[in-house]
Design an enzyme around this catalytic site. Structure first.
Site, PDB file in Angstrom:
ATOM      1  CB  SER A  25       5.827 -18.793  14.929  1.00 59.09           C
ATOM      2  OG  SER A  25       6.474 -18.770  13.456  1.00 59.09           O
ATOM      3  CG  HIS A  55       9.852 -22.129  13.067  1.00 52.77           C
ATOM      4  ND1 HIS A  55       8.537 -22.705  12.610  1.00 52.77           N
ATOM      5  CD2 HIS A  55       9.797 -20.726  13.166  1.00 52.77           C
ATOM      6  CE1 HIS A  55       7.702 -21.694  12.421  1.00 52.77           C
ATOM      7  NE2 HIS A  55       8.264 -20.612  12.728  1.00 52.77           N
ATOM      8  CG  HIS A  77       7.883 -20.585   6.988  1.00 49.11           C
ATOM      9  ND1 HIS A  77       8.636 -21.132   8.032  1.00 49.11           N
ATOM     10  CD2 HIS A  77       6.811 -20.337   7.478  1.00 49.11           C
ATOM     11  CE1 HIS A  77       7.829 -20.917   9.173  1.00 49.11           C
ATOM     12  NE2 HIS A  77       6.810 -20.727   8.741  1.00 49.11           N
ATOM     13  CE1 TYR A  79      10.563 -17.019   6.550  1.00 48.55           C
ATOM     14  CE2 TYR A  79       8.068 -17.046   6.751  1.00 48.55           C
ATOM     15  CZ  TYR A  79       9.190 -17.319   7.248  1.00 48.55           C
ATOM     16  OH  TYR A  79       9.292 -17.991   8.526  1.00 48.55           O
ATOM     17  CD  GLU A  80      12.573 -21.453   6.347  1.00 51.24           C
ATOM     18  OE1 GLU A  80      13.691 -21.885   6.878  1.00 51.24           O
ATOM     19  OE2 GLU A  80      11.687 -21.889   6.421  1.00 51.24           O
ATOM     20  CB  ALA A 107       2.164 -17.181  14.824  1.00 52.86           C
ATOM     21  CG  MET A 205       4.206 -14.635   6.169  1.00 58.80           C
ATOM     22  SD  MET A 205       5.811 -13.961   6.723  1.00 58.80           S
ATOM     23  CE  MET A 205       5.504 -12.324   7.372  1.00 58.80           C
ATOM     24  CB  SER A 206       2.938 -21.156   7.269  1.00 55.73           C
ATOM     25  OG  SER A 206       1.905 -20.735   8.404  1.00 55.73           O
ATOM     26  CG  ASN A 229       0.499  -9.590  14.634  1.00 54.43           C
ATOM     27  OD1 ASN A 229       0.716 -10.564  14.734  1.00 54.43           O
ATOM     28  ND2 ASN A 229       0.243  -8.721  13.554  1.00 54.43           N
ATOM     29  CG  HIS A 241      10.146 -13.507  14.492  1.00 61.29           C
ATOM     30  ND1 HIS A 241       8.983 -14.316  14.021  1.00 61.29           N
ATOM     31  CD2 HIS A 241      11.003 -14.478  14.899  1.00 61.29           C
ATOM     32  CE1 HIS A 241       9.303 -15.385  14.163  1.00 61.29           C
ATOM     33  NE2 HIS A 241      10.418 -15.659  14.686  1.00 61.29           N
TER      34      HIS A 241
HETATM   35  N1  HPA Z   1       1.152 -10.897   9.068  1.00 58.97           N
HETATM   36  C1  HPA Z   1       1.808 -12.061   8.356  1.00 58.97           C
HETATM   37  N2  HPA Z   1       2.465 -13.110   9.013  1.00 58.97           N
HETATM   38  C2  HPA Z   1       2.284 -13.046  10.448  1.00 58.97           C
HETATM   39  C3  HPA Z   1       1.837 -11.961  11.033  1.00 58.97           C
HETATM   40  C4  HPA Z   1       1.454 -10.724  10.486  1.00 58.97           C
HETATM   41  O1  HPA Z   1       0.635  -9.796  10.805  1.00 58.97           O
HETATM   42  N3  HPA Z   1       1.680 -12.267  12.518  1.00 58.97           N
HETATM   43  C5  HPA Z   1       2.330 -13.533  12.491  1.00 58.97           C
HETATM   44  N4  HPA Z   1       2.385 -13.995  11.576  1.00 58.97           N
END
Ligand code: HPA
Length: 266
Positions: A25, A55, A77, A79-80, A107, A205-206, A229, A241
């Protein structure tokens, strides 16, 4: 697989990529700057479309620092709603195209309290918390063994190389363990505390499914997270996001420099 490989080879001719890079990302710009040939995932037989903002969804071929590289500008992903097998299919395709070293980027939320948004973290190991595994199902013995070893998924020699490259570029670098959740919801404060207690430094998540499959196929894997973050452990700060993309966008210049240098030194 034969259909996919034939289609790609018809497009790229005798270009044999030895390095693969999956761009996470907000980190896809490398494939805009280095692009000799791009193929949309939509055009590749048996590939799935990328649906997430930030993406792009192209396979990009280029020479970087004298090395032939294939990049995924955007990934799919779990989650998609795609299966584990579907999201890791491109890794197997890269293997069949000749890729020996795979650089996985993402990310991620910082779990380690000493991390700040915009930090880069070399992944030293992972925790698969996605509740499933991409190697479930009939095993293809031509790719790897049924019960693959996972003691050094992220190659120590590549970790060292990445650290040295960061040093040369005067880029501060973190190292740590990446824990993968399925998403798409971000973590609760209790989940972040759990991740920290389990020894994780970052959450995302990847990456983990791809790393498992790449290691299984005998590829050398390097992972780099862009800490976008502080994961939601304290302070009651919410997360979006947009914030993730904004932080990776800020870090992208040093990220690109680092990856280009690493590729040159492989
Ligand atoms: N959690 C999960 N996935 C992420 C995060 C997060 O805080 N930041 C970027 N991808």
């Amino acid at each position: 697989m034969e259909e996919t490989i034939n289609f790609i080879k018809n497009s790229i001719g005798d270009f044999v990529p030895e390095v693969g890079i999956i761009l996470g990302s907000g980190l896809g710009e490398l494939a805009d700057e280095y692009c000799d040939k791009a193929i949309s995932y939509n055009d590749i037989p048996n590939f799935i479309k990328s649906t997430v903002v930030g993406h792009k969804g192209r396979l990009v071929f280029a020479e970087i620092s004298g090395k032939k590289v294939v990049m995924m500008q955007g990934r799919n992903h779990f989650y998609e709603g795609h299966s584990m097998q579907e999201i890791t299919y491109p890794v197997k395709v890269m293997k069949k195209l000749g890729v020996k070293t795979l650089i996985l980027t993402n990310a991620a939320g910082g779990v380690n309290e000493s991390f700040s948004a915009g930090d880069l973290m070399i992944i030293t190991d992972h925790i698969n918390f996605m509740g499933t595994n991409p190697l479930i199902g009939k095993n293809d013995e031509t790719l790897g063994e049924r019960f693959p070893d996972m003691t050094e998924v992220y190659k120590n020699s590549l970790i060292e190389l990445a650290e040295n490259c960061a040093d040369d570029l005067s880029i501060d670098i973190q190292k740590g363990v990446y824990l993968a959740n399925s998403g798409p919801s971000y973590e609760t404060p209790a989940e972040i505390l759990m991740a920290r207690t389990l020894g994780a430094d970052a959450v995302g998540m990847s990456t983990v499914p791809e790393a498992i499959v790449a290691n299984y196929c005998g590829m050398n894997v390097l992972g780099i997270s862009c800490i976008s973050n502080a994961a939601s452990s304290a302070g009651g700060k919410t997360l979006s996001h947009e914030e993730v993309i904004e932080a990776t966008t800020r870090a992208k210049e040093k990220f690109k420099k680092l990856v280009v240098k690493i590729v040159g030194n492989l």
